[in-house]
Motif scaffolding. Sequence first.
Motif, PDB file in Angstrom:
ATOM      1  N   SER A 169       0.820  -1.205   0.000  1.00 17.74           N
ATOM      2  CA  SER A 169       0.000   0.000   0.000  1.00 17.74           C
ATOM      3  C   SER A 169       0.857   1.259   0.000  1.00 17.74           C
ATOM      4  N   ASN A 170       2.190   1.110   0.129  1.00 20.29           N
ATOM      5  CA  ASN A 170       3.117   2.249   0.141  1.00 20.29           C
ATOM      6  C   ASN A 170       3.844   2.412  -1.192  1.00 20.29           C
ATOM      7  N   GLN A 171       3.294   1.808  -2.240  1.00 15.60           N
ATOM      8  CA  GLN A 171       3.840   1.930  -3.602  1.00 15.60           C
ATOM      9  C   GLN A 171       5.220   1.279  -3.741  1.00 15.60           C
ATOM     10  N   THR A 172       5.473   0.247  -2.978  1.00 18.04           N
ATOM     11  CA  THR A 172       6.656  -0.576  -3.188  1.00 18.04           C
ATOM     12  C   THR A 172       6.194  -1.959  -3.626  1.00 18.04           C
ATOM     13  N   TYR A 173       7.155  -2.791  -4.007  1.00 19.59           N
ATOM     14  CA  TYR A 173       6.841  -4.162  -4.390  1.00 19.59           C
ATOM     15  C   TYR A 173       7.889  -5.052  -3.740  1.00 19.59           C
ATOM     16  N   GLU A 174       7.439  -6.088  -3.019  1.00 17.71           N
ATOM     17  CA  GLU A 174       8.360  -6.971  -2.315  1.00 17.71           C
ATOM     18  C   GLU A 174       8.330  -8.377  -2.914  1.00 17.71           C
ATOM     19  N   ILE A 175       9.533  -8.944  -3.113  1.00 13.09           N
ATOM     20  CA  ILE A 175       9.679 -10.295  -3.657  1.00 13.09           C
ATOM     21  C   ILE A 175      10.249 -11.202  -2.573  1.00 13.09           C
ATOM     22  N   PHE A 176       9.544 -12.281  -2.314  1.00  9.80           N
ATOM     23  CA  PHE A 176       9.857 -13.271  -1.281  1.00  9.80           C
ATOM     24  C   PHE A 176      10.681 -14.384  -1.923  1.00  9.80           C
ATOM     25  N   VAL A 177      11.862 -14.679  -1.366  1.00  5.36           N
ATOM     26  CA  VAL A 177      12.726 -15.756  -1.861  1.00  5.36           C
ATOM     27  C   VAL A 177      12.946 -16.739  -0.716  1.00  5.36           C
ATOM     28  N   TYR A 178      12.536 -17.983  -0.928  1.00  2.00           N
ATOM     29  CA  TYR A 178      12.547 -18.954   0.165  1.00  2.00           C
ATOM     30  C   TYR A 178      13.299 -20.230  -0.194  1.00  2.00           C
ATOM     31  N   SER A 179      14.233 -20.597   0.670  1.00  2.00           N
ATOM     32  CA  SER A 179      14.948 -21.872   0.710  1.00  2.00           C
ATOM     33  C   SER A 179      15.644 -22.208  -0.611  1.00  2.00           C
ATOM     34  N   GLY A 180      15.566 -23.469  -1.073  1.00  4.65           N
ATOM     35  CA  GLY A 180      16.447 -23.953  -2.127  1.00  4.65           C
ATOM     36  C   GLY A 180      17.685 -24.567  -1.501  1.00  4.65           C
ATOM     37  N   PHE A 181      18.677 -24.914  -2.324  1.00  2.00           N
ATOM     38  CA  PHE A 181      19.930 -25.474  -1.800  1.00  2.00           C
ATOM     39  C   PHE A 181      21.010 -25.338  -2.853  1.00  2.00           C
ATOM     40  N   ASP A 182      22.234 -25.790  -2.500  1.00  7.48           N
ATOM     41  CA  ASP A 182      23.346 -25.672  -3.441  1.00  7.48           C
ATOM     42  C   ASP A 182      23.706 -27.006  -4.080  1.00  7.48           C
ATOM     43  N   GLY A 183      22.787 -27.963  -4.001  1.00 11.80           N
ATOM     44  CA  GLY A 183      23.028 -29.279  -4.583  1.00 11.80           C
ATOM     45  C   GLY A 183      23.495 -30.311  -3.592  1.00 11.80           C
ATOM     46  N   ASN A 184      23.839 -29.892  -2.367  1.00 14.51           N
ATOM     47  CA  ASN A 184      24.298 -30.818  -1.337  1.00 14.51           C
ATOM     48  C   ASN A 184      23.172 -31.112  -0.358  1.00 14.51           C
ATOM     49  N   LEU A 185      22.940 -32.396  -0.082  1.00 14.94           N
ATOM     50  CA  LEU A 185      21.908 -32.801   0.852  1.00 14.94           C
ATOM     51  C   LEU A 185      22.472 -32.940   2.265  1.00 14.94           C
ATOM     52  N   GLY A 186      21.566 -33.047   3.246  1.00 13.60           N
ATOM     53  CA  GLY A 186      21.978 -33.252   4.628  1.00 13.60           C
ATOM     54  C   GLY A 186      22.262 -31.948   5.348  1.00 13.60           C
ATOM     55  N   THR A 187      23.167 -32.001   6.335  1.00 17.26           N
ATOM     56  CA  THR A 187      23.433 -30.827   7.163  1.00 17.26           C
ATOM     57  C   THR A 187      23.975 -29.654   6.348  1.00 17.26           C
ATOM     58  N   ALA A 188      24.621 -29.924   5.212  1.00 18.33           N
ATOM     59  CA  ALA A 188      25.146 -28.836   4.371  1.00 18.33           C
ATOM     60  C   ALA A 188      24.028 -27.978   3.796  1.00 18.33           C
ATOM     61  N   ALA A 189      22.808 -28.522   3.746  1.00 20.45           N
ATOM     62  CA  ALA A 189      21.689 -27.784   3.165  1.00 20.45           C
ATOM     63  C   ALA A 189      20.966 -26.917   4.187  1.00 20.45           C
ATOM     64  N   VAL A 190      21.175 -27.164   5.480  1.00 18.59           N
ATOM     65  CA  VAL A 190      20.420 -26.452   6.512  1.00 18.59           C
ATOM     66  C   VAL A 190      20.573 -24.931   6.414  1.00 18.59           C
ATOM     67  N   PRO A 191      21.782 -24.375   6.176  1.00 18.41           N
ATOM     68  CA  PRO A 191      21.907 -22.916   6.084  1.00 18.41           C
ATOM     69  C   PRO A 191      21.091 -22.284   4.954  1.00 18.41           C
ATOM     70  N   PHE A 192      20.553 -23.091   4.035  1.00 13.38           N
ATOM     71  CA  PHE A 192      19.759 -22.542   2.937  1.00 13.38           C
ATOM     72  C   PHE A 192      18.277 -22.419   3.304  1.00 13.38           C
ATOM     73  N   ASP A 193      17.929 -22.831   4.515  1.00 14.07           N
ATOM     74  CA  ASP A 193      16.565 -22.622   5.002  1.00 14.07           C
ATOM     75  C   ASP A 193      16.438 -21.164   5.436  1.00 14.07           C
ATOM     76  N   THR A 194      16.348 -20.277   4.457  1.00 19.07           N
ATOM     77  CA  THR A 194      16.311 -18.839   4.722  1.00 19.07           C
ATOM     78  C   THR A 194      15.157 -18.192   3.965  1.00 19.07           C
ATOM     79  N   ILE A 195      14.762 -17.033   4.463  1.00 20.92           N
ATOM     80  CA  ILE A 195      13.810 -16.181   3.762  1.00 20.92           C
ATOM     81  C   ILE A 195      14.448 -14.817   3.589  1.00 20.92           C
ATOM     82  N   ASN A 196      14.569 -14.386   2.351  1.00 19.88           N
ATOM     83  CA  ASN A 196      15.057 -13.047   2.032  1.00 19.88           C
ATOM     84  C   ASN A 196      13.998 -12.322   1.221  1.00 19.88           C
TER      85      ASN A 196
END
Length: 299
Positions: A169-196
Amino acid sequence: MSEYDAKSHLIPPPLSLWKFTPDNTGSGAWTESIREGASAWTSLTRPKDTSVANDPQNAWVLGGVDEDINRLGSMVRFNMDTETFTNSSGTSFPSPGSRGAMHYVPVYGPSGIFIALGGIRFDNKPDPYADFGTLRVFDPASQKWHEQKTTGNKPAGRVDHCVAGAASSNQTYEIFVYSGFDGNLGTAAVPFDTINILTLPAFHWISVPYNPQNPRYGHTCHAVGGSQIVVVGGADANSKVTDGGFLGIAESIMESPDPLKQGLGIFDLSTLSWSDRYRSSPPPYTQSSPIQQYYLQAQ
Protein backbone atom coordinates in the motif's frame (compact mmCIF):
# COMPACT_ATOMS: atom_id res chain seq x y z
CA MET A 1 5.82 -30.09 -19.80
CA SER A 2 6.07 -33.15 -17.58
CA GLU A 3 8.33 -35.06 -15.22
CA TYR A 4 8.41 -38.84 -14.87
CA ASP A 5 8.64 -41.19 -11.90
CA ALA A 6 12.26 -41.73 -10.80
CA LYS A 7 11.55 -45.46 -10.31
CA SER A 8 9.95 -46.08 -13.69
CA HIS A 9 12.64 -44.80 -16.09
CA LEU A 10 9.90 -44.29 -18.65
CA ILE A 11 10.44 -42.12 -21.69
CA PRO A 12 8.58 -38.82 -21.20
CA PRO A 13 5.29 -38.67 -23.12
CA PRO A 14 4.98 -36.67 -26.36
CA LEU A 15 4.62 -32.92 -26.03
CA SER A 16 1.10 -31.58 -25.60
CA LEU A 17 -0.41 -28.57 -23.85
CA TRP A 18 -3.33 -28.67 -21.45
CA LYS A 19 -5.26 -25.85 -19.80
CA PHE A 20 -7.53 -25.73 -16.78
CA THR A 21 -10.66 -23.57 -16.86
CA PRO A 22 -12.17 -22.86 -13.42
CA ASP A 23 -15.92 -22.67 -13.08
CA ASN A 24 -15.91 -20.30 -10.06
CA THR A 25 -17.49 -22.93 -7.82
CA GLY A 26 -14.25 -24.55 -6.65
CA SER A 27 -14.02 -26.89 -9.63
CA GLY A 28 -13.35 -26.73 -13.37
CA ALA A 29 -12.23 -28.77 -16.35
CA TRP A 30 -9.01 -29.71 -18.16
CA THR A 31 -8.86 -29.53 -21.95
CA GLU A 32 -6.04 -30.22 -24.39
CA SER A 33 -5.17 -26.97 -26.19
CA ILE A 34 -2.33 -28.17 -28.42
CA ARG A 35 -2.28 -31.87 -29.18
CA GLU A 36 0.76 -34.08 -29.57
CA GLY A 37 2.12 -34.03 -33.11
CA ALA A 38 0.87 -30.49 -33.77
CA SER A 39 3.08 -28.27 -35.92
CA ALA A 40 3.69 -25.98 -32.92
CA TRP A 41 6.11 -28.53 -31.47
CA THR A 42 8.35 -28.90 -34.53
CA SER A 43 10.31 -25.68 -33.94
CA LEU A 44 10.63 -25.97 -30.17
CA THR A 45 13.17 -27.73 -27.97
CA ARG A 46 11.79 -29.61 -24.99
CA PRO A 47 13.55 -27.91 -22.03
CA LYS A 48 13.88 -28.73 -18.36
CA ASP A 49 15.21 -26.84 -15.31
CA THR A 50 13.83 -23.59 -16.76
CA SER A 51 12.70 -20.36 -15.11
CA VAL A 52 9.05 -19.57 -15.83
CA ALA A 53 6.84 -16.53 -15.22
CA ASN A 54 3.83 -14.95 -16.86
CA ASP A 55 2.32 -11.54 -17.49
CA PRO A 56 -1.43 -11.12 -18.15
CA GLN A 57 -1.12 -12.24 -21.79
CA ASN A 58 2.07 -14.30 -22.11
CA ALA A 59 3.95 -17.08 -20.38
CA TRP A 60 7.75 -16.82 -20.63
CA VAL A 61 10.22 -19.73 -20.36
CA LEU A 62 13.87 -18.84 -19.79
CA GLY A 63 17.02 -20.94 -20.25
CA GLY A 64 17.36 -24.48 -18.98
CA VAL A 65 18.81 -27.49 -20.76
CA ASP A 66 17.54 -30.00 -23.31
CA GLU A 67 17.40 -33.78 -22.94
CA ASP A 68 21.10 -34.03 -23.86
CA ILE A 69 22.03 -31.35 -21.26
CA ASN A 70 22.79 -28.81 -24.00
CA ARG A 71 22.50 -25.31 -22.58
CA LEU A 72 19.65 -23.11 -23.74
CA GLY A 73 20.04 -19.34 -23.60
CA SER A 74 16.96 -17.92 -25.30
CA MET A 75 13.41 -17.31 -24.14
CA VAL A 76 10.23 -18.93 -25.39
CA ARG A 77 6.98 -16.96 -25.20
CA PHE A 78 3.53 -18.51 -25.21
CA ASN A 79 0.68 -16.16 -26.06
CA MET A 80 -2.27 -17.34 -23.97
CA ASP A 81 -4.82 -15.56 -26.16
CA THR A 82 -3.72 -16.99 -29.50
CA GLU A 83 -2.21 -20.16 -27.99
CA THR A 84 0.95 -19.78 -30.08
CA PHE A 85 4.63 -20.14 -29.24
CA THR A 86 7.41 -17.74 -30.26
CA ASN A 87 11.04 -18.75 -29.95
CA SER A 88 12.42 -15.35 -28.97
CA SER A 89 16.03 -15.72 -30.09
CA GLY A 90 16.41 -11.95 -30.00
CA THR A 91 15.89 -11.92 -26.24
CA SER A 92 18.90 -14.02 -25.23
CA PHE A 93 19.67 -13.97 -21.53
CA PRO A 94 23.02 -12.24 -20.79
CA SER A 95 24.10 -15.09 -18.47
CA PRO A 96 22.16 -18.21 -19.49
CA GLY A 97 21.51 -20.76 -16.77
CA SER A 98 19.13 -23.26 -15.25
CA ARG A 99 17.27 -24.15 -12.05
CA GLY A 100 16.69 -20.50 -11.15
CA ALA A 101 13.50 -18.50 -10.74
CA MET A 102 11.89 -15.62 -12.61
CA HIS A 103 9.27 -13.23 -11.29
CA TYR A 104 6.92 -10.80 -13.03
CA VAL A 105 6.52 -7.37 -11.43
CA PRO A 106 3.47 -5.65 -12.94
CA VAL A 107 3.81 -2.20 -11.34
CA TYR A 108 6.92 -0.85 -13.13
CA GLY A 109 7.28 -0.01 -16.83
CA PRO A 110 4.64 0.08 -19.56
CA SER A 111 4.38 -3.72 -19.63
CA GLY A 112 5.85 -4.62 -16.26
CA ILE A 113 9.28 -6.21 -15.81
CA PHE A 114 10.66 -9.71 -15.25
CA ILE A 115 13.47 -10.35 -12.75
CA ALA A 116 15.66 -13.48 -12.93
CA LEU A 117 16.79 -14.67 -9.51
CA GLY A 118 19.41 -17.28 -8.71
CA GLY A 119 20.14 -20.61 -10.37
CA ILE A 120 23.24 -22.03 -12.06
CA ARG A 121 25.14 -19.90 -14.57
CA PHE A 122 26.52 -21.23 -17.84
CA ASP A 123 29.27 -18.64 -18.26
CA ASN A 124 32.00 -20.72 -16.57
CA LYS A 125 32.77 -18.25 -13.80
CA PRO A 126 34.53 -19.64 -10.70
CA ASP A 127 31.25 -19.61 -8.76
CA PRO A 128 28.61 -21.56 -10.71
CA TYR A 129 25.71 -19.93 -8.87
CA ALA A 130 24.10 -16.68 -9.99
CA ASP A 131 24.84 -13.78 -7.66
CA PHE A 132 21.81 -12.23 -5.98
CA GLY A 133 23.88 -9.03 -5.72
CA THR A 134 23.48 -8.42 -9.47
CA LEU A 135 20.09 -9.23 -10.92
CA ARG A 136 18.99 -9.48 -14.55
CA VAL A 137 15.88 -7.51 -15.43
CA PHE A 138 13.90 -8.07 -18.64
CA ASP A 139 11.72 -5.33 -20.14
CA PRO A 140 9.11 -7.01 -22.38
CA ALA A 141 8.21 -3.67 -23.99
CA SER A 142 11.74 -3.17 -25.39
CA GLN A 143 12.65 -6.89 -25.45
CA LYS A 144 15.94 -6.06 -23.69
CA TRP A 145 17.77 -7.35 -20.61
CA HIS A 146 19.41 -5.02 -18.07
CA GLU A 147 21.66 -5.59 -15.06
CA GLN A 148 20.71 -4.16 -11.67
CA LYS A 149 22.91 -4.04 -8.56
CA THR A 150 21.30 -4.74 -5.18
CA THR A 151 22.14 -3.77 -1.61
CA GLY A 152 21.48 -5.31 1.79
CA ASN A 153 21.59 -8.92 3.05
CA LYS A 154 21.41 -10.89 -0.17
CA PRO A 155 20.79 -14.66 -0.19
CA ALA A 156 23.62 -17.06 -0.90
CA GLY A 157 23.63 -18.49 -4.44
CA ARG A 158 21.25 -21.43 -4.77
CA VAL A 159 19.01 -23.48 -7.03
CA ASP A 160 15.45 -24.82 -6.88
CA HIS A 161 14.20 -22.03 -4.58
CA CYS A 162 10.82 -20.36 -4.88
CA VAL A 163 9.77 -16.74 -5.34
CA ALA A 164 6.52 -14.77 -5.03
CA GLY A 165 5.69 -11.09 -4.64
CA ALA A 166 3.11 -8.47 -3.76
CA ALA A 167 2.59 -4.73 -4.20
CA SER A 168 2.34 -2.83 -0.91
CA SER A 169 0.00 0.00 0.00
CA ASN A 170 3.12 2.25 0.14
CA GLN A 171 3.84 1.93 -3.60
CA THR A 172 6.66 -0.58 -3.19
CA TYR A 173 6.84 -4.16 -4.39
CA GLU A 174 8.36 -6.97 -2.32
CA ILE A 175 9.68 -10.30 -3.66
CA PHE A 176 9.86 -13.27 -1.28
CA VAL A 177 12.73 -15.76 -1.86
CA TYR A 178 12.55 -18.95 0.16
CA SER A 179 14.95 -21.87 0.71
CA GLY A 180 16.45 -23.95 -2.13
CA PHE A 181 19.93 -25.47 -1.80
CA ASP A 182 23.35 -25.67 -3.44
CA GLY A 183 23.03 -29.28 -4.58
CA ASN A 184 24.30 -30.82 -1.34
CA LEU A 185 21.91 -32.80 0.85
CA GLY A 186 21.98 -33.25 4.63
CA THR A 187 23.43 -30.83 7.16
CA ALA A 188 25.15 -28.84 4.37
CA ALA A 189 21.69 -27.78 3.17
CA VAL A 190 20.42 -26.45 6.51
CA PRO A 191 21.91 -22.92 6.08
CA PHE A 192 19.76 -22.54 2.94
CA ASP A 193 16.56 -22.62 5.00
CA THR A 194 16.31 -18.84 4.72
CA ILE A 195 13.81 -16.18 3.76
CA ASN A 196 15.06 -13.05 2.03
CA ILE A 197 12.87 -10.24 0.73
CA LEU A 198 13.83 -7.90 -2.10
CA THR A 199 12.09 -4.54 -1.93
CA LEU A 200 11.55 -2.50 -5.08
CA PRO A 201 12.16 0.13 -6.37
CA ALA A 202 15.22 0.26 -4.08
CA PHE A 203 16.46 -3.26 -5.00
CA HIS A 204 17.41 -3.74 -1.35
CA TRP A 205 17.51 -7.13 0.42
CA ILE A 206 16.38 -7.81 3.96
CA SER A 207 16.88 -11.13 5.73
CA VAL A 208 14.11 -12.55 7.91
CA PRO A 209 15.62 -13.75 11.21
CA TYR A 210 14.71 -17.28 12.27
CA ASN A 211 16.44 -20.55 13.13
CA PRO A 212 17.10 -22.65 9.98
CA GLN A 213 15.93 -26.23 10.44
CA ASN A 214 13.99 -27.56 7.47
CA PRO A 215 15.52 -26.70 4.08
CA ARG A 216 13.50 -27.71 1.06
CA TYR A 217 13.86 -27.43 -2.70
CA GLY A 218 11.67 -27.88 -5.75
CA HIS A 219 8.75 -26.20 -3.97
CA THR A 220 6.58 -23.35 -5.27
CA CYS A 221 5.41 -20.07 -3.74
CA HIS A 222 2.26 -18.11 -4.54
CA ALA A 223 0.85 -14.73 -3.50
CA VAL A 224 -2.75 -15.46 -2.51
CA GLY A 225 -4.12 -12.13 -1.31
CA GLY A 226 -3.05 -9.36 1.03
CA SER A 227 0.28 -10.17 2.65
CA GLN A 228 -0.10 -13.95 2.35
CA ILE A 229 2.40 -16.18 0.55
CA VAL A 230 1.55 -19.89 0.27
CA VAL A 231 4.42 -22.39 0.02
CA VAL A 232 3.55 -25.70 -1.65
CA GLY A 233 5.41 -28.99 -1.43
CA GLY A 234 9.07 -29.55 -2.18
CA ALA A 235 11.71 -32.16 -1.41
CA ASP A 236 13.61 -32.52 1.88
CA ALA A 237 17.14 -31.15 1.42
CA ASN A 238 18.05 -32.29 4.95
CA SER A 239 17.25 -35.91 4.21
CA LYS A 240 19.32 -38.65 5.78
CA VAL A 241 20.48 -40.44 2.65
CA THR A 242 21.46 -44.02 3.43
CA ASP A 243 21.96 -45.19 -0.15
CA GLY A 244 24.19 -43.06 -2.35
CA GLY A 245 22.54 -44.41 -5.47
CA PHE A 246 20.01 -42.44 -7.51
CA LEU A 247 16.97 -44.35 -6.27
CA GLY A 248 18.09 -44.14 -2.64
CA ILE A 249 18.41 -40.39 -2.86
CA ALA A 250 15.11 -40.01 -4.73
CA GLU A 251 13.26 -42.01 -2.08
CA SER A 252 14.96 -40.27 0.88
CA ILE A 253 14.14 -36.72 -0.18
CA MET A 254 10.45 -37.52 -0.63
CA GLU A 255 9.70 -39.90 2.26
CA SER A 256 10.62 -37.82 5.32
CA PRO A 257 7.68 -36.20 7.20
CA ASP A 258 6.97 -32.66 6.02
CA PRO A 259 7.01 -30.14 8.92
CA LEU A 260 4.45 -28.10 6.96
CA LYS A 261 1.01 -29.59 7.53
CA GLN A 262 -0.29 -31.19 4.32
CA GLY A 263 2.78 -29.75 2.59
CA LEU A 264 1.42 -26.18 2.81
CA GLY A 265 2.90 -23.18 4.59
CA ILE A 266 1.57 -19.62 4.88
CA PHE A 267 4.00 -16.74 5.33
CA ASP A 268 2.90 -13.21 6.18
CA LEU A 269 4.91 -10.48 4.41
CA SER A 270 3.71 -7.80 6.84
CA THR A 271 4.63 -9.55 10.10
CA LEU A 272 7.51 -11.55 8.57
CA SER A 273 6.27 -14.69 10.29
CA TRP A 274 4.64 -18.02 9.49
CA SER A 275 0.90 -18.21 10.04
CA ASP A 276 -1.27 -21.20 10.95
CA ARG A 277 -4.30 -20.08 8.96
CA TYR A 278 -5.36 -18.71 5.58
CA ARG A 279 -7.55 -15.60 5.41
CA SER A 280 -9.95 -15.54 2.47
CA SER A 281 -10.61 -11.78 2.80
CA PRO A 282 -7.33 -10.29 4.01
CA PRO A 283 -6.62 -6.55 4.36
CA PRO A 284 -4.29 -4.92 1.80
CA TYR A 285 -0.61 -5.76 2.16
CA THR A 286 1.35 -3.20 4.18
CA GLN A 287 5.14 -3.10 4.46
CA SER A 288 6.90 -4.86 7.32
CA SER A 289 8.70 -2.73 9.92
CA PRO A 290 12.24 -3.40 8.55
CA ILE A 291 11.21 -2.26 5.07
CA GLN A 292 9.46 0.83 6.42
CA GLN A 293 12.57 1.68 8.43
CA TYR A 294 14.81 1.23 5.41
CA TYR A 295 12.88 3.73 3.29
CA LEU A 296 12.64 6.22 6.17
CA GLN A 297 16.41 6.10 6.63
CA ALA A 298 17.01 6.39 2.89
CA GLN A 299 15.11 9.68 2.62
